[in-house]
Write a protein that holds these residues in place. Structure first.
Motif, PDB file in Angstrom:
ATOM      1  N   THR A 270       0.805  -1.219   0.000  1.00  0.00           N
ATOM      2  CA  THR A 270       0.000   0.000   0.000  1.00  0.00           C
ATOM      3  C   THR A 270       0.841   1.273   0.000  1.00  0.00           C
ATOM      4  OG1 THR A 270      -0.100   0.030   2.418  1.00  0.00           O
ATOM      5  CG2 THR A 270      -1.863  -1.163   1.248  1.00  0.00           C
ATOM      6  N   GLY A 271       2.129   1.161   0.338  1.00  0.00           N
ATOM      7  CA  GLY A 271       2.969   2.341   0.449  1.00  0.00           C
ATOM      8  C   GLY A 271       2.715   3.126   1.722  1.00  0.00           C
ATOM      9  N   THR A 272       2.028   2.507   2.684  1.00  0.00           N
ATOM     10  CA  THR A 272       1.709   3.185   3.943  1.00  0.00           C
ATOM     11  C   THR A 272       2.556   2.616   5.076  1.00  0.00           C
ATOM     12  OG1 THR A 272      -0.059   1.621   4.469  1.00  0.00           O
ATOM     13  CG2 THR A 272      -0.665   3.583   3.201  1.00  0.00           C
ATOM     14  N   THR A 273       2.514   3.287   6.210  1.00  0.00           N
ATOM     15  CA  THR A 273       3.226   2.835   7.405  1.00  0.00           C
ATOM     16  C   THR A 273       2.213   2.289   8.406  1.00  0.00           C
ATOM     17  OG1 THR A 273       4.983   4.471   7.095  1.00  0.00           O
ATOM     18  CG2 THR A 273       4.742   3.526   9.297  1.00  0.00           C
TER      19      THR A 273
ATOM     20  N   GLY B  82      -2.791  -6.283   6.493  1.00  0.00           N
ATOM     21  CA  GLY B  82      -3.712  -7.401   6.611  1.00  0.00           C
ATOM     22  C   GLY B  82      -4.885  -7.365   5.649  1.00  0.00           C
ATOM     23  N   PRO B  83      -5.661  -6.268   5.616  1.00  0.00           N
ATOM     24  CA  PRO B  83      -6.812  -6.215   4.702  1.00  0.00           C
ATOM     25  C   PRO B  83      -6.415  -6.366   3.229  1.00  0.00           C
ATOM     26  CG  PRO B  83      -7.012  -4.537   6.405  1.00  0.00           C
ATOM     27  CD  PRO B  83      -5.635  -5.120   6.547  1.00  0.00           C
ATOM     28  N   THR B  84      -5.277  -5.788   2.847  1.00  0.00           N
ATOM     29  CA  THR B  84      -4.836  -5.901   1.454  1.00  0.00           C
ATOM     30  C   THR B  84      -4.449  -7.327   1.127  1.00  0.00           C
ATOM     31  OG1 THR B  84      -4.028  -3.614   1.547  1.00  0.00           O
ATOM     32  CG2 THR B  84      -3.246  -4.972  -0.276  1.00  0.00           C
ATOM     33  N   ASN B  85      -3.771  -7.975   2.069  1.00  0.00           N
ATOM     34  CA  ASN B  85      -3.399  -9.377   1.868  1.00  0.00           C
ATOM     35  C   ASN B  85      -4.642 -10.251   1.760  1.00  0.00           C
ATOM     36  OD1 ASN B  85      -1.620 -11.695   1.788  1.00  0.00           O
ATOM     37  ND2 ASN B  85      -2.177 -12.063   3.922  1.00  0.00           N
ATOM     38  N   SER B  86      -5.641  -9.966   2.574  1.00  0.00           N
ATOM     39  CA  SER B  86      -6.889 -10.740   2.515  1.00  0.00           C
ATOM     40  C   SER B  86      -7.584 -10.535   1.173  1.00  0.00           C
ATOM     41  CB  SER B  86      -7.815 -10.329   3.662  1.00  0.00           C
ATOM     42  OG  SER B  86      -7.237 -10.650   4.923  1.00  0.00           O
ATOM     43  N   ALA B  87      -7.515  -9.321   0.648  1.00  0.00           N
ATOM     44  CA  ALA B  87      -8.139  -9.042  -0.645  1.00  0.00           C
ATOM     45  C   ALA B  87      -7.422  -9.782  -1.770  1.00  0.00           C
ATOM     46  CB  ALA B  87      -8.123  -7.534  -0.917  1.00  0.00           C
ATOM     47  N   LYS B  88      -6.122  -9.957  -1.627  1.00  0.00           N
ATOM     48  CA  LYS B  88      -5.350 -10.694  -2.630  1.00  0.00           C
ATOM     49  C   LYS B  88      -5.786 -12.154  -2.677  1.00  0.00           C
ATOM     50  CE  LYS B  88      -0.718 -12.564  -3.454  1.00  0.00           C
ATOM     51  NZ  LYS B  88       0.693 -12.576  -3.043  1.00  0.00           N
ATOM     52  N   GLY B  89      -5.950 -12.762  -1.507  1.00  0.00           N
ATOM     53  CA  GLY B  89      -6.347 -14.168  -1.460  1.00  0.00           C
ATOM     54  C   GLY B  89      -5.366 -15.050  -2.196  1.00  0.00           C
ATOM     55  N   ASP B  90      -5.889 -15.905  -3.088  1.00  0.00           N
ATOM     56  CA  ASP B  90      -5.002 -16.812  -3.839  1.00  0.00           C
ATOM     57  C   ASP B  90      -4.892 -16.396  -5.308  1.00  0.00           C
ATOM     58  OD1 ASP B  90      -7.478 -17.534  -4.784  1.00  0.00           O
ATOM     59  OD2 ASP B  90      -7.283 -19.673  -4.328  1.00  0.00           O
TER      60      ASP B  90
ATOM     61  N   THR C 266      -4.898 -11.509 -12.096  1.00  0.00           N
ATOM     62  CA  THR C 266      -6.131 -11.049 -11.457  1.00  0.00           C
ATOM     63  C   THR C 266      -5.900 -10.150 -10.244  1.00  0.00           C
ATOM     64  OG1 THR C 266      -6.173 -13.163 -10.265  1.00  0.00           O
ATOM     65  CG2 THR C 266      -7.549 -12.979 -12.226  1.00  0.00           C
ATOM     66  N   TRP C 267      -4.628 -10.011  -9.793  1.00  0.00           N
ATOM     67  CA  TRP C 267      -4.354  -9.115  -8.650  1.00  0.00           C
ATOM     68  C   TRP C 267      -2.928  -8.602  -8.718  1.00  0.00           C
ATOM     69  CZ3 TRP C 267      -1.093  -8.260  -4.560  1.00  0.00           C
ATOM     70  CH2 TRP C 267      -1.550  -7.372  -3.556  1.00  0.00           C
ATOM     71  N   LEU C 268      -2.770  -7.304  -8.494  1.00  0.00           N
ATOM     72  CA  LEU C 268      -1.458  -6.676  -8.382  1.00  0.00           C
ATOM     73  C   LEU C 268      -1.488  -5.729  -7.188  1.00  0.00           C
ATOM     74  CD1 LEU C 268      -0.799  -5.825 -12.137  1.00  0.00           C
ATOM     75  CD2 LEU C 268       0.470  -7.513 -10.760  1.00  0.00           C
ATOM     76  N   PRO C 269      -0.353  -5.463  -6.561  1.00  0.00           N
ATOM     77  CA  PRO C 269      -0.322  -4.550  -5.411  1.00  0.00           C
ATOM     78  C   PRO C 269      -0.884  -3.172  -5.780  1.00  0.00           C
ATOM     79  CG  PRO C 269       1.774  -5.708  -5.614  1.00  0.00           C
ATOM     80  CD  PRO C 269       0.983  -6.023  -6.847  1.00  0.00           C
ATOM     81  N   PRO C 270      -1.712  -2.586  -4.923  1.00  0.00           N
ATOM     82  CA  PRO C 270      -2.227  -1.242  -5.180  1.00  0.00           C
ATOM     83  C   PRO C 270      -1.101  -0.226  -5.379  1.00  0.00           C
ATOM     84  CG  PRO C 270      -3.413  -2.267  -3.355  1.00  0.00           C
ATOM     85  CD  PRO C 270      -2.260  -3.166  -3.679  1.00  0.00           C
ATOM     86  N   ASN C 271       0.008  -0.412  -4.644  1.00  0.00           N
ATOM     87  CA  ASN C 271       1.167   0.467  -4.773  1.00  0.00           C
ATOM     88  C   ASN C 271       1.929   0.091  -6.052  1.00  0.00           C
ATOM     89  OD1 ASN C 271       3.384   2.131  -4.385  1.00  0.00           O
ATOM     90  ND2 ASN C 271       4.343   0.770  -2.884  1.00  0.00           N
ATOM     91  N   LYS C 272       1.702   0.870  -7.106  1.00  0.00           N
ATOM     92  CA  LYS C 272       2.274   0.533  -8.408  1.00  0.00           C
ATOM     93  C   LYS C 272       3.804   0.499  -8.387  1.00  0.00           C
ATOM     94  CE  LYS C 272      -1.630   2.225 -11.132  1.00  0.00           C
ATOM     95  NZ  LYS C 272      -2.083   3.182 -12.181  1.00  0.00           N
ATOM     96  N   ALA C 273       4.434   1.287  -7.510  1.00  0.00           N
ATOM     97  CA  ALA C 273       5.886   1.344  -7.452  1.00  0.00           C
ATOM     98  C   ALA C 273       6.504   0.035  -6.973  1.00  0.00           C
ATOM     99  CB  ALA C 273       6.328   2.490  -6.540  1.00  0.00           C
ATOM    100  N   PHE C 274       5.711  -0.828  -6.359  1.00  0.00           N
ATOM    101  CA  PHE C 274       6.223  -2.108  -5.854  1.00  0.00           C
ATOM    102  C   PHE C 274       5.995  -3.252  -6.840  1.00  0.00           C
ATOM    103  CE2 PHE C 274       5.462  -5.992  -3.173  1.00  0.00           C
ATOM    104  CZ  PHE C 274       6.798  -6.222  -2.871  1.00  0.00           C
ATOM    105  N   ARG C 275       5.268  -3.020  -7.909  1.00  0.00           N
ATOM    106  CA  ARG C 275       4.878  -4.126  -8.779  1.00  0.00           C
ATOM    107  C   ARG C 275       6.068  -4.798  -9.458  1.00  0.00           C
ATOM    108  NH1 ARG C 275      -0.790  -1.792 -11.476  1.00  0.00           N
ATOM    109  NH2 ARG C 275      -1.964  -1.837  -9.504  1.00  0.00           N
TER     110      ARG C 275
END
Length: 213
Positions: free
Chosen positions: A102-105, A157-165, A170-179
């Motif tokens: 997420t790029g957050t702390t 945690g919530p972002t990881n849960s949204a990723k699932g399997d 079908t899923w990439l990190p919301p923080n584009k700089a980490f992709r």
């Protein structure tokens, strides 16, 4: 404490999550792209037979350093950690996570209602791995995959849960700089454990990596 000596790509909680592509990122992406082309492209196998237990006990102490894998990764990825007294610096009580998804702390506090704020993500989800070759691996190799620092990262945690399997199609990190780093790590894990990718997944991974150079 041995937990701090864990190796693997992105082992330090650096600020790379907010840095633009270029330099080392470009070289790593180029190397990952070469490796991606060596990974077989196949259809997804049935999920039949998959359970978490197929990858061994959750957070086993596979490196025999006296600490379970979850706490090893928390100690690796968090900064300013404090540890529970009497645990030989094994149980992380508090710390700060520079979350790459997420790029957050995030301020981590161990507790019944707060521990889940920071989860340990499998970069290549175990269910995805199961459907793309892991069911053909030995039980020992599957356990290694589930506890390999290369495939693990502390995350929101919530972002990881949204990723699932979900895979890269079908899923990439919301923080584009980490992709770039994320896809490079997925590629490294799939190559290391002889897993395959679907065509859609391959195309999504290649597109990200080409944009990183």
């Amino acid at each position: 404490m041995a937990a701090r000596s864990l190796d693997g790509v992105g082992s330090a909680p650096s600020n790379s999550a907010t840095q633009p592509a270029g330099g080392d990122t470009g070289r790593e992406a180029a190397q990952a792209l070469v490796q991606l082309e060596s990974i077989p492209v196949k259809g997804r196998a049935p999920k039949t037979g998959y359970t978490r237990d197929e990858f061994g006990p959750a957070w086993a102490d596979t490196d025999h350093n006296g600490c379970d894998t979850r706490n090893d990764i928390l100690a690796r990825d968090l900064t300013n950690e404090t540890f529970k007294a009497g645990t030989h610096d094994c149980v992380v009580v508090t710390g700060t996570l520079a979350d790459k998804y997420t790029g957050t702390t995030i301020n981590f506090v161990r507790g019944q209602n707060t521990s889940a704020d920071v989860q340990i993500d499998h970069i290549v989800p175990l269910s995805d791995a199961w459907q793309k070759g892991a069911q053909q691996l030995s039980a020992d190799l599957r356990k290694q995959l589930a506890n390999d620092p290369l495939n693990l990262m502390a995350a929101d945690g919530p972002t990881n849960s949204a990723k699932g399997d979900k895979d890269a199609a079908t899923w990439l990190p919301p923080n584009k700089a980490f992709r770039c780093e994320y896809i490079a790590r997925q590629t490294a894990v799939k190559g290391k454990y002889t897993l395959w990718v679907t065509q859609a997944e391959h195309d999504a991974m290649a597109s990200i990596l080409k944009g990183c150079q």
